[in-house]
Design a protein around this motif. Structure first.
Motif, PDB file in Angstrom:
ATOM      1  N   ALA A 334      24.913  75.569  27.173  1.00  0.00           N
ATOM      2  CA  ALA A 334      23.885  74.960  26.326  1.00  0.00           C
ATOM      3  C   ALA A 334      23.605  73.516  26.702  1.00  0.00           C
ATOM      4  O   ALA A 334      22.609  72.936  26.256  1.00  0.00           O
ATOM      5  CB  ALA A 334      24.323  75.019  24.857  1.00  0.00           C
ATOM      6  N   LEU A 335      24.466  72.929  27.527  1.00  0.00           N
ATOM      7  CA  LEU A 335      24.304  71.509  27.854  1.00  0.00           C
ATOM      8  C   LEU A 335      23.077  71.254  28.722  1.00  0.00           C
ATOM      9  O   LEU A 335      22.337  70.290  28.495  1.00  0.00           O
ATOM     10  CB  LEU A 335      25.563  71.012  28.568  1.00  0.00           C
ATOM     11  N   GLU A 336      22.842  72.101  29.713  1.00  0.00           N
ATOM     12  CA  GLU A 336      21.745  71.848  30.649  1.00  0.00           C
ATOM     13  C   GLU A 336      20.377  71.823  29.975  1.00  0.00           C
ATOM     14  O   GLU A 336      19.610  70.875  30.162  1.00  0.00           O
ATOM     15  CB  GLU A 336      21.770  72.868  31.790  1.00  0.00           C
ATOM     16  N   PRO A 337      20.010  72.840  29.177  1.00  0.00           N
ATOM     17  CA  PRO A 337      18.706  72.741  28.508  1.00  0.00           C
ATOM     18  C   PRO A 337      18.633  71.570  27.536  1.00  0.00           C
ATOM     19  O   PRO A 337      17.578  70.960  27.366  1.00  0.00           O
ATOM     20  CB  PRO A 337      18.566  74.084  27.781  1.00  0.00           C
ATOM     21  N   GLU A 352      20.013  60.197  18.189  1.00  0.00           N
ATOM     22  CA  GLU A 352      20.097  61.013  16.983  1.00  0.00           C
ATOM     23  C   GLU A 352      20.272  62.496  17.281  1.00  0.00           C
ATOM     24  O   GLU A 352      21.052  63.187  16.615  1.00  0.00           O
ATOM     25  CB  GLU A 352      18.829  60.808  16.144  1.00  0.00           C
ATOM     26  N   LEU A 353      19.575  62.998  18.300  1.00  0.00           N
ATOM     27  CA  LEU A 353      19.510  64.444  18.505  1.00  0.00           C
ATOM     28  C   LEU A 353      20.441  64.972  19.590  1.00  0.00           C
ATOM     29  O   LEU A 353      20.876  66.125  19.519  1.00  0.00           O
ATOM     30  CB  LEU A 353      18.060  64.847  18.838  1.00  0.00           C
ATOM     31  N   VAL A 354      20.732  64.160  20.615  1.00  0.00           N
ATOM     32  CA  VAL A 354      21.492  64.657  21.760  1.00  0.00           C
ATOM     33  C   VAL A 354      22.944  64.194  21.751  1.00  0.00           C
ATOM     34  O   VAL A 354      23.865  64.978  21.991  1.00  0.00           O
ATOM     35  CB  VAL A 354      20.808  64.231  23.080  1.00  0.00           C
ATOM     36  N   VAL A 355      23.147  62.916  21.464  1.00  0.00           N
ATOM     37  CA  VAL A 355      24.496  62.342  21.574  1.00  0.00           C
ATOM     38  C   VAL A 355      25.528  63.074  20.721  1.00  0.00           C
ATOM     39  O   VAL A 355      26.651  63.317  21.192  1.00  0.00           O
ATOM     40  CB  VAL A 355      24.461  60.836  21.241  1.00  0.00           C
ATOM     41  N   PRO A 356      25.242  63.451  19.463  1.00  0.00           N
ATOM     42  CA  PRO A 356      26.268  64.166  18.693  1.00  0.00           C
ATOM     43  C   PRO A 356      26.766  65.435  19.376  1.00  0.00           C
ATOM     44  O   PRO A 356      27.959  65.744  19.334  1.00  0.00           O
ATOM     45  CB  PRO A 356      25.554  64.487  17.369  1.00  0.00           C
ATOM     46  N   GLY A 357      25.865  66.161  20.011  1.00  0.00           N
ATOM     47  CA  GLY A 357      26.272  67.370  20.720  1.00  0.00           C
ATOM     48  C   GLY A 357      27.134  67.067  21.931  1.00  0.00           C
ATOM     49  O   GLY A 357      28.078  67.795  22.245  1.00  0.00           O
ATOM     50  N   VAL A 358      26.823  65.964  22.635  1.00  0.00           N
ATOM     51  CA  VAL A 358      27.608  65.575  23.802  1.00  0.00           C
ATOM     52  C   VAL A 358      29.031  65.199  23.396  1.00  0.00           C
ATOM     53  O   VAL A 358      30.005  65.604  24.030  1.00  0.00           O
ATOM     54  CB  VAL A 358      26.918  64.404  24.535  1.00  0.00           C
ATOM     55  N   VAL A 359      29.152  64.415  22.331  1.00  0.00           N
ATOM     56  CA  VAL A 359      30.480  64.024  21.846  1.00  0.00           C
ATOM     57  C   VAL A 359      31.288  65.262  21.452  1.00  0.00           C
ATOM     58  O   VAL A 359      32.483  65.365  21.736  1.00  0.00           O
ATOM     59  CB  VAL A 359      30.353  63.052  20.657  1.00  0.00           C
ATOM     60  N   GLN A 360      30.622  66.204  20.819  1.00  0.00           N
ATOM     61  CA  GLN A 360      31.297  67.437  20.414  1.00  0.00           C
ATOM     62  C   GLN A 360      31.804  68.206  21.631  1.00  0.00           C
ATOM     63  O   GLN A 360      32.903  68.773  21.615  1.00  0.00           O
ATOM     64  CB  GLN A 360      30.328  68.309  19.603  1.00  0.00           C
ATOM     65  N   LEU A 373      29.936  68.889  31.744  1.00  0.00           N
ATOM     66  CA  LEU A 373      29.651  67.546  31.249  1.00  0.00           C
ATOM     67  C   LEU A 373      29.767  66.514  32.363  1.00  0.00           C
ATOM     68  O   LEU A 373      28.893  65.653  32.526  1.00  0.00           O
ATOM     69  CB  LEU A 373      30.626  67.194  30.127  1.00  0.00           C
ATOM     70  N   LEU A 374      30.831  66.602  33.134  1.00  0.00           N
ATOM     71  CA  LEU A 374      31.054  65.617  34.184  1.00  0.00           C
ATOM     72  C   LEU A 374      30.007  65.727  35.283  1.00  0.00           C
ATOM     73  O   LEU A 374      29.590  64.716  35.861  1.00  0.00           O
ATOM     74  CB  LEU A 374      32.454  65.800  34.770  1.00  0.00           C
ATOM     75  N   THR A 412      36.059  63.566  37.297  1.00  0.00           N
ATOM     76  CA  THR A 412      36.266  62.408  36.433  1.00  0.00           C
ATOM     77  C   THR A 412      36.203  61.116  37.240  1.00  0.00           C
ATOM     78  O   THR A 412      35.676  60.102  36.772  1.00  0.00           O
ATOM     79  CB  THR A 412      37.618  62.517  35.709  1.00  0.00           C
ATOM     80  N   ILE A 413      36.735  61.151  38.456  1.00  0.00           N
ATOM     81  CA  ILE A 413      36.630  59.982  39.336  1.00  0.00           C
ATOM     82  C   ILE A 413      35.162  59.663  39.610  1.00  0.00           C
ATOM     83  O   ILE A 413      34.711  58.512  39.484  1.00  0.00           O
ATOM     84  CB  ILE A 413      37.376  60.249  40.659  1.00  0.00           C
ATOM     85  N   LYS A 414      34.386  60.667  39.981  1.00  0.00           N
ATOM     86  CA  LYS A 414      32.966  60.448  40.283  1.00  0.00           C
ATOM     87  C   LYS A 414      32.202  59.957  39.059  1.00  0.00           C
ATOM     88  O   LYS A 414      31.232  59.200  39.186  1.00  0.00           O
ATOM     89  CB  LYS A 414      32.344  61.749  40.797  1.00  0.00           C
ATOM     90  N   ALA A 415      32.647  60.371  37.886  1.00  0.00           N
ATOM     91  CA  ALA A 415      31.959  59.956  36.663  1.00  0.00           C
ATOM     92  C   ALA A 415      32.084  58.459  36.411  1.00  0.00           C
ATOM     93  O   ALA A 415      31.280  57.881  35.672  1.00  0.00           O
ATOM     94  CB  ALA A 415      32.512  60.730  35.467  1.00  0.00           C
ATOM     95  N   MET A 416      33.080  57.799  37.026  1.00  0.00           N
ATOM     96  CA  MET A 416      33.253  56.361  36.804  1.00  0.00           C
ATOM     97  C   MET A 416      32.087  55.546  37.354  1.00  0.00           C
ATOM     98  O   MET A 416      31.829  54.437  36.875  1.00  0.00           O
ATOM     99  CB  MET A 416      34.556  55.889  37.453  1.00  0.00           C
ATOM    100  N   ILE A 417      31.388  56.070  38.332  1.00  0.00           N
ATOM    101  CA  ILE A 417      30.280  55.308  38.935  1.00  0.00           C
ATOM    102  C   ILE A 417      29.187  55.030  37.911  1.00  0.00           C
ATOM    103  O   ILE A 417      28.748  53.881  37.766  1.00  0.00           O
ATOM    104  CB  ILE A 417      29.748  56.043  40.180  1.00  0.00           C
ATOM    105  N   PRO A 418      28.692  56.008  37.134  1.00  0.00           N
ATOM    106  CA  PRO A 418      27.710  55.673  36.094  1.00  0.00           C
ATOM    107  C   PRO A 418      28.322  55.131  34.808  1.00  0.00           C
ATOM    108  O   PRO A 418      27.650  54.438  34.049  1.00  0.00           O
ATOM    109  CB  PRO A 418      27.009  57.011  35.826  1.00  0.00           C
TER     110      PRO A 418
END
Length: 726
Positions: A334-337, A352-360, A373-374, A412-418
């Motif tokens: 469900a993350l991609e759409p 308001e609409l996207v971030v809560p789902g990402v945190v979950q 996610l990564l 996770t290492i690659k995620a540090m760049i952004p």
């Protein structure tokens, strides 16, 4: 204070809504639509007003019928009524915020044109027919289904209203009502039997027959424009070919011969072959699907969502996705759409609409969810507020550094760049500790990517200890058995040359990197020579500029103490650094594939002591064989280290915390630790605890203003090797 109420303007007793301006529309109905707001939260509503003074008694009774039906008729597809009120002069109905359909169809920006407009109209007609089918199941007819009675919400959904003529022909009172007031229906929308007032025919006809004719009129209006007084034409015009046959069936002269509008939803290709309609149907039934079907649906949705109207994606699809994620029925698919829709949102809407789902999702224990996610983290991190990222997401994200799955540690290492640019100073230090620990990971690709990542995020490290941190990280990896890791370290040295002053370059960096010019691997030697030239150019420029003493070194490690000192030569120039960053990004993307098989083999155990011939020659000693300036016998080439040198100093618990439990580095107990600057320290020379320990002279970084490498003073000139201890 509500001044409208205080002044007696727009305020109505027991009607908690403020009434605003009239909504202009070229097509006028019996009711006047106004903008409105809710007292409790200021939310937008629409308020329909009927002026009792401007109409006859018959028309007032007709409006009162619609007013009553609005309060009691709660069916899917109809405009949602929040409240209703009556005063001596007017009737009021408060509904969800909406826009008249004629205004929406003329607004090219709302319908977005092209294929999205076709999707918008197809789903709108589908919704209206579906609403009528609910009405017909209750033996009611609408009779007023035309563009004046249809409204559009902000999500793009078509909603049916105009309930003044809603009638149950099986009930005597309603039958009489319809006979009396049908004369107020516009002539162009009347079916033949209604225009002739053939009541006996109507009573024998199916309940849907009058509304079937109305749907035909609506189709004509949507595609071919306003009806004339003669009613709908049976010529096609702009009506889609796969809808035209059904259109003609709706306009049959005999009521019993007309197509049932509800049957079109399952038999007409215009509706059954429409991807947008099928997605809307499936998303309503999402909770009834099993996980495999839900994942398949989300993948298909991701491929189609860019072709759907933006309003529907934002206000219909996205809330469904967020709900699915929050209650655990969404999963990684469900993350991609959700992220694709998020690209169309403003920053406030995204939060308001996207971030809560990402945190979950970050809190999910499933590895596949974390991987998704990564892989997509660069899409949503720039839109996440810094406070939310640091407080809620970072603690969950940092768990990936110690994950048992190598692919997750690498991602996770690659995620540090952004991510790193948005972190606070304390969290940057925390991330740096994790990257330094992963330089001792048993997987070759992870060690290499950790080194590359440190080079790519160097500009975001704290200035007061940046040079010290980088030198510690890069120098240790020059002794790694994996050739791409040594190449990465040398490339990172070159790209970050601007953070080392000339004094540090001469005293600390050059003695370390020059040893790699005799590395068994040609790529390493080539990169080492470039790095040596870069740092020699820095030193030479300082010399030409008048020299640089240790006391002149800049406090933050930048090579800017002498005037006229240019950036380091070779790859250390702006172009060179850019080339390194391009290479580093490419390396991080491809290295996992290049060593993927090896990584999977090593995910549960330390790497093999004997490296492959392609990585380093089995007959060559480790790069550590070129020793620091302390006379000692050379490293025994027959040991079990396999050429993989460990860091020249272990993690300092006071500075960096304790290593992860699965780290191959073995720390010396505090009570047994020798002095930092003078005594050697025992470390393992490979991840295996069975390997023979070796003594590696411990070097420390010191200096108040500049950074220099200090260690045990050599007793005589020349270079010696490390001494093996018993």
């Amino acid at each position: 204070m509500n001044f409208q109420k205080w002044l007696g303007i727009g305020g109505i007793k027991d009607f908690p809504y403020d009434i605003g301006d009239v909504v202009e529309c070229e097509v006028k109905g019996h009711w006047v639509q106004r903008k409105g707001t809710r007292h409790s939260d200021g939310g937008e509503v629409s308020v329909f007003e009927y002026d009792k003074k401007q109409t006859s008694q018959d028309q007032l009774q007709l409006a009162q019928n619609g007013w009553k039906k609005s309060k009691t008729l709660r069916l899917p597809g109809f405009l949602k009524c929040h409240d209703a009120a009556e005063t001596p002069t007017a009737l009021y109905v408060a509904t969800e915020a909406c826009t008249p359909l004629p205004e929406v169809l003329s607004d090219a920006e709302f319908t977005e044109g092209g294929e999205k407009r076709h999707e918008f109209i197809a789903f709108g007609l589908y919704s209206i027919i579906q609403a009528l089918s609910h009405l017909h199941k209750n033996n009611l007819l609408h009779a007023n289904c035309n563009r004046t009675a249809i409204f559009c919400t902000k999500s793009g959904d078509w909603k049916l209203w105009g309930l003044d003529w809603v009638t149950n022909l099986a009930a005597e009172d309603d039958k009489d009502h319809f006979k009396i007031f049908s004369k107020y229906l516009p002539d162009e929308y009347k079916s033949p039997e209604l225009a002739k007032e053939s009541w006996a025919v109507l009573e024998r006809a199916p309940v849907y027959s009058v509304d079937a004719w109305s749907v035909g009129c609506l189709v004509h209006e949507v595609f071919n424009g306003k009806l004339t007084s003669t009613g709908p034409s049976k010529t096609r015009g702009d009506i889609p070919s796969d809808l035209f046959q059904s259109y003609t069936g709706l306009l049959a002269a005999q009521p019993k011969s007309r197509s049932n509008p509800t049957s079109l939803l399952e038999s007409c290709d215009y509706f059954t072959e429409n991807h947008f309609i099928q997605i809307q149907k499936e998303i309503e039934e999402l909770s009834l699907k099993d996980q495999a079907d839900r994942d398949s649906f989300f993948r298909r949705l991701a491929s189609l969502v860019d072709t759907f109207p933006a309003g529907n994606c934002k206000y219909t699809i996205l809330p469904k996705l967020t709900t699915a994620l929050q209650f655990g029925s969404g999963g990684a698919a469900a993350l991609e759409p959700m992220l694709k829709i998020g690209e169309k949102l403003s920053e406030a809407e995204y939060t308001e609409l996207v971030v809560p789902g990402v945190v979950q999702l970050f809190a999910s224990p499933e590895n596949i969810v974390r991987m998704k996610l990564l892989q997509s983290i660069h899409l949503f991190v720039p839109s996440i507020p810094k406070t939310l990222l640091c407080k809620q997401i970072w603690p969950l994200l940092a768990q990936g550094f110690a994950n048992k799955v190598p692919e997750i540690r690498e991602l996770t290492i690659k995620a540090m760049i952004p991510v790193l640019p948005s972190l606070t100073r304390d969290l940057v230090d925390d991330a740096t500790k994790h990257l330094l620990r992963l330089q001792a990971d048993p997987v070759d690709g992870i060690r290499t990517n950790a080194t590359i990542c440190l080079g790519m995020v160097s500009q975001h490290l704290p200035k007061d200890n940046r040079a010290q941190t980088l030198h510690k990280a890069f120098s240790r990896m020059l002794k790694d058995r994996f050739a791409p890791c040594r190449v990465a370290s040398l490339g990172a040295y070159t790209a970050t040359a601007e953070y080392f002053d000339a004094h540090t370059a001469a005293i600390s960096v050059l003695p370390v990197i020059v040893q790699s010019t005799v590395d068994p691997e040609k790529d390493v030697r080539t990169r080492a020579l470039k790095a040596v030239r870069a740092y020699l150019a820095k030193v030479e420029a300082a010399h030409e500029g008048g020299g640089l003493s240790q006391s002149q070194a800049s406090a933050d490690g930048k090579g800017t103490a002498s005037p006229g000192v240019p950036p380091a030569g070779g790859d250390a120039t702006a172009t060179g650094a850019g080339n390194y960053m391009a290479w580093a990004s490419s390396a991080m993307q491809t290295l996992g594939t290049a060593v993927g098989t090896k990584a999977r083999k090593n995910s549960g155990a330390p790497p093999s002591p004997a490296p492959s011939p392609s990585a380093v020659s089995s007959t060559q000693p480790a790069p550590a064989e070129t020793p620091p300036p302390k006379a000692a016998p050379p490293l025994n080439a027959s040991d079990n280290s396999g050429g993989w040198g460990e860091p020249d100093e272990p993690f300092d618990d006071d500075a960096w915390g304790s290593p992860a439990s699965n780290s191959p580095v073995v720390s010396t107990p505090v009570a047994e630790r020798p002095a930092l600057a003078s005594s050697p320290i025992r470390v393992t020379n490979s991840p295996s605890l069975d390997d023979e320990p070796v003594v590696v002279p411990r070097a420390t970084l010191s200096g108040k203003k500049g950074m220099q490498l200090s260690g045990a003073k050599p007793k005589k000139k020349g270079l010696g090797g490390a001494k093996k201890v018993d």
